[in-house]
Design an enzyme around this catalytic site. Structure first.
Site, short mmCIF file in Angstrom:
data_model
loop_
_atom_site.label_atom_id
_atom_site.label_comp_id
_atom_site.label_asym_id
_atom_site.label_seq_id
_atom_site.Cartn_x
_atom_site.Cartn_y
_atom_site.Cartn_z
N ASP A 162 11.16 20.13 23.06
CA ASP A 162 11.24 20.17 21.60
C ASP A 162 12.20 21.29 21.27
O ASP A 162 11.88 22.46 21.44
CB ASP A 162 9.85 20.45 21.01
CG ASP A 162 9.88 20.60 19.49
OD1 ASP A 162 10.99 20.57 18.90
OD2 ASP A 162 8.81 20.75 18.89
N ILE A 163 13.40 20.94 20.80
CA ILE A 163 14.43 21.97 20.63
C ILE A 163 14.07 22.97 19.52
O ILE A 163 14.62 24.06 19.47
CB ILE A 163 15.84 21.38 20.37
CG1 ILE A 163 15.96 20.70 19.01
CG2 ILE A 163 16.26 20.45 21.50
CD1 ILE A 163 17.40 20.47 18.56
N LYS A 209 16.33 10.26 4.65
CA LYS A 209 16.90 9.02 4.10
C LYS A 209 17.49 9.30 2.72
O LYS A 209 17.03 10.19 2.00
CB LYS A 209 15.81 7.95 3.96
CG LYS A 209 15.12 7.58 5.27
CD LYS A 209 16.01 6.71 6.14
CE LYS A 209 15.30 6.27 7.41
NZ LYS A 209 16.03 6.55 8.63
N GLN A 232 14.92 19.86 2.00
CA GLN A 232 15.76 19.06 2.90
C GLN A 232 16.76 19.96 3.64
O GLN A 232 16.99 19.80 4.84
CB GLN A 232 16.51 17.98 2.12
CG GLN A 232 15.61 16.88 1.57
CD GLN A 232 16.36 15.62 1.18
OE1 GLN A 232 17.45 15.35 1.69
NE2 GLN A 232 15.80 14.84 0.29
N TYR A 261 22.58 17.18 5.49
CA TYR A 261 22.94 16.66 6.82
C TYR A 261 24.41 16.98 7.13
O TYR A 261 24.74 17.46 8.22
CB TYR A 261 22.72 15.14 6.86
CG TYR A 261 23.04 14.51 8.18
CD1 TYR A 261 22.16 14.63 9.26
CD2 TYR A 261 24.23 13.80 8.38
CE1 TYR A 261 22.45 14.05 10.49
CE2 TYR A 261 24.52 13.22 9.61
CZ TYR A 261 23.63 13.36 10.66
OH TYR A 261 23.92 12.79 11.89
#
Length: 276
Positions: free
Chosen positions: A62-63, A95, A105, A193
């Site tokens: 798990d990074i 999403k 986010q 993102y």
């Protein structure tokens, strides 16, 4: 200690990472490790590849968990004396329709895509063997987000002498300004993102310069890449590429032939170096 060559792909129980493991099992002359946060999902992915006649190995990773990262690092150091290929593929994206507050986010996305991937590199780069290959899976969104930044931010992200500390400071600033609802007026694009992947691409360039300076004789090549728009849980069913097609560029960079000098410290898409 095993004398086998060894490759590790993070976040590889599904999607592009899974396809990268499949391709490496067919092309890489050594042991290939699939890794996942969840042991059950990872083991199921291994079993699925075994039905294709392939033989990947599994390690939990798990990074976002420093203890898990160090445990994996120690395992590869003790068993193989290091790592020949590291593909940092693990990443997340909200999403488009997600109604989670943008500040959250930003924090969550950067935590995995930038900060945790940076931790992976800082723990694993010292054990990358001479002739090793490191591939950071970025995204075309990194260059799209870059172009949407203010001129001042673009200049910083394109600078040849930006330090890792300065980059970390910029990423922390983005999260803070996103949480305060002022990221756009401070010159940031409205994509957490995209910014996370801009950070990852620039981090790759910084790390490549450091490898060239600190280990010039070792001929390690480190690059960031865009796999393309791939049909995965992340990108959705309308994307143009299959996961196997998405794996092509990361695998190409992972298997650059011994003695190759380029590409190094570049952003690569469709096997071609892109202008940053």
């Amino acid at each position: 200690m095993s004398t086998h060559k060894v490759a590790l792909v993070t976040g590889s129980n599904k999607g592009i990472g899974f396809a990268v493991v499949r391709a490496l099992c067919k092309q890489f002359p050594g042991d290939v490790y699939l890794s996942a946060r969840d042991v059950g999902r990872g083991t199921a992915a291994i079993e699925s590849l075994k039905t294709e006649g392939l033989n990947p190995l599994f390690h939990q990773l798990d990074i976002t968990d420093p203890a898990s990262v160090r445990c994996a690092r120690d395992f590869f150091k003790e068993k193989y004396g290091g790592l020949d290929v590291l593909i940092n593929n693990a990443g997340i994206a909200f999403k488009m329709a997600d109604t989670t507050a943008f500040g959250i986010q930003a924090e969550v996305t950067l935590k995995t895509n930038f900060f945790a991937t940076r931790d992976m590199c800082n723990e694993f780069l010292p054990i990358i063997k001479a002739g090793g290959r490191v591939v950071n899976v970025s995204s075309v969104m990194s260059s799209i987000a870059l172009k949407r930044c203010s001129q001042e931010l673009q200049a910083k992200f394109r600078s040849d002498d930006i330090t890792e500390e300065e980059l970390v400071g910029l990423m922390e600033r983005f999260v803070k300004e996103a949480q305060n609802g002022e990221h756009e007026k401070k010159g940031w694009p409205n994509t957490a993102y995209g910014v996370s992947k801009t950070g990852l691409t620039v981090l790759s360039m910084i790390q490549a310069r450091r490898l060239s300076k600190e280990r010039p004789g070792d001929q390690i090549l480190l690059n960031a890449c865009c796999p393309g728009w791939v049909r995965t849980d992340m990108a959705g069913p309308n994307a143009t590429k299959s996961p196997d097609e998405g794996a092509v560029t990361p695998v190409y960079l992972a298997l650059l032939p011994p003695g190759a000098k380029v590409p190094h410290g570049k952003f690569v898409s469709e096997k071609q170096v892109q202008v940053w």
